[in-house]
Design an enzyme around this catalytic site. Structure first.
Site, PDB file in Angstrom:
ATOM      1  N   HIS A 316     107.230  -3.326   6.949  1.00 46.04           N
ATOM      2  CA  HIS A 316     107.553  -3.323   6.103  1.00 46.04           C
ATOM      3  C   HIS A 316     108.082  -1.980   4.870  1.00 46.04           C
ATOM      4  CE1 HIS A 316     104.131  -2.344   3.553  1.00 46.04           C
ATOM      5  NE2 HIS A 316     103.426  -2.978   4.493  1.00 46.04           N
ATOM      6  N   CYS A 334      99.073  -1.432   8.619  1.00 40.77           N
ATOM      7  CA  CYS A 334     100.768  -1.404   8.961  1.00 40.77           C
ATOM      8  C   CYS A 334     102.058  -0.849   9.055  1.00 40.77           C
ATOM      9  CB  CYS A 334     101.615  -2.634   6.620  1.00 40.77           C
ATOM     10  SG  CYS A 334     101.092  -4.269   6.872  1.00 40.77           S
TER      11      CYS A 334
END
Length: 386
Positions: A316, A334
């Protein structure tokens, strides 16, 4: 006398049966006894299931047969008066039902046949189908007409645990064009997945049939209904991340298609690594909210998010971490990208695209319901029930 001897010799040449006829047919001897005349046959009818049978499987066809005659009428009806569809064979001696029966119902049949004697005979009777303790629903993914990435598994999930996994697995069928080697593996007592040995060939057409209605899962629990799906594999796109390099590379058909600077999970803490292993893009979310009270953040909104595991990892945008992207691994697991790069990757990504991660201290745990590519092929095959 000469003439009679000539006839006798001719009769011997023609066979014994003719000799008897020739010798007794001149009217000199007593009358020959006529052979008995057989009566025309009388028809008989049998049915399967036989009358008064209990716990009949709902997927076995009803058969009505006539012997020494032909069927002239067959009717099978359920307890509501609905008629069961069926077909008579060309010889008109066997009628076979052509639709599944219902659970926990009483069926009545009436059949008529005519024998060689021209007389009609009739059979009537009834039987009861199995009554499940419970019916279990199953779902199938990918859904109809989906276009998915080359790492996408086929997944059958059950509402409740399946005891007889072999019975359930026997009801599953995968057809592909072109032909692809693959296997089923039980990831839990409620989930069985099929994946190819290697990534799917691009543009493969896939048809899946889960003929689960009537299947006994054990303990009186049966399949609720059949489910099917037809989907297509899209282009070949694979993401590769070697975490120490701080770069996310995107490959199309084996050639590098794009490269994006990234910041991955913190190297020093295995609990915060972006773990090693092959996972897939599971969802695409234009915006997502991230919460982790353990590490001091809640209600954090990020854009262009592709979930790659149920362990908590995403690809992301994270403009708040701009200073470290491409330089240091500082995330909580992430893969952080610049917003423009995250949008570009998001637009190119497809559910089922593989993401291959190497270089971390920790490995992805095999606790997610999408862990198919974390297992080597021999381990995968060992999880089959057959």
């Amino acid at each position: 006398m000469i003439e009679r001897r000539t006839m006798f010799k001719a009769a011997i040449a023609a066979g014994g049966a003719v000799v008897l006829t020739a010798c007794s047919g001149d009217g000199d001897g007593p009358d020959a006894e006529a052979p008995p005349v057989e009566a025309p046959p009388e028809a008989s009818i049998t049915a399967d299931p036989a009358p008064k049978t209990k716990d009949v499987p709902v997927t076995e066809p009803v058969k009505v047969r006539a012997a020494k005659g032909t069927l002239t009428a067959v009717a099978v009806t359920n307890s509501d008066g609905g008629e069961v569809k069926g077909e008579l064979d060309d010889a008109k001696t066997t009628w076979t039902s052509s639709e599944p029966l219902g659970y926990g119902k009483t069926y009545t049949y009436t059949a008529t046949a005519t024998g060689g004697d021209g007389k009609n005979v009739e059979l009537t009777g009834s039987f009861d189908t199995v009554k499940p303790a419970k019916v279990i629903r199953a779902t199938l993914n990918p859904i109809d007409d989906a276009v998915v990435g080359v790492g996408m598994p086929i997944s059958v999930k059950f509402d409740e645990a399946v005891s007889d996994r072999a019975a359930a697995q026997k009801a599953l069928q995968v057809e592909t064009s072109p032909e692809v080697e693959g296997a089923w593996a039980w990831l839990s007592d409620r989930q069985v997945d099929w994946r190819p040995k290697e990534y799917w060939p691009a543009n493969t057409e896939v048809n899946v049939s889960a003929n689960l209605y009537g299947v006994h899962y054990g303990g009186g629990r049966y399949g609720k209904t059949d489910v099917t799906t037809k989907f297509t594999i899209g282009r070949n796109q694979v993401v590769k991340i070697h975490t120490p390099d701080h770069v996310m590379k995107v490959y199309r058909d084996g050639a590098q298609h794009a490269s994006y600077p990234c910041s991955n999970g913190k190297d020093a803490d295995p609990n915060l690594n972006t773990p090693n292993g092959t996972v897939i893009v599971m969802t695409k979310e234009p915006t997502s909210i991230f919460d982790n009270e353990r590490y001091g953040y809640t209600d954090v909104k990020k854009k262009w998010c592709c979930r790659i595991s149920n362990h908590g990892e995403y690809i992301h945008e994270n403009e708040e971490n701009r200073a470290n992207i491409g330089k240091r691994n500082t995330s909580h697991g992430c893969v952080n990208l610049f917003e423009a790069d995250a949008k570009a990757y998001f637009d190119s990504a497809m559910i089922g695209d593989p993401v291959e991660v190497t270089g971390a201290k920790a490995d992805f745990p095999t606790t997610s319901d999408v862990m198919d590519w974390l297992l080597d092929w021999s381990t995968w095959q060992s999880k089959s029930a057959l």
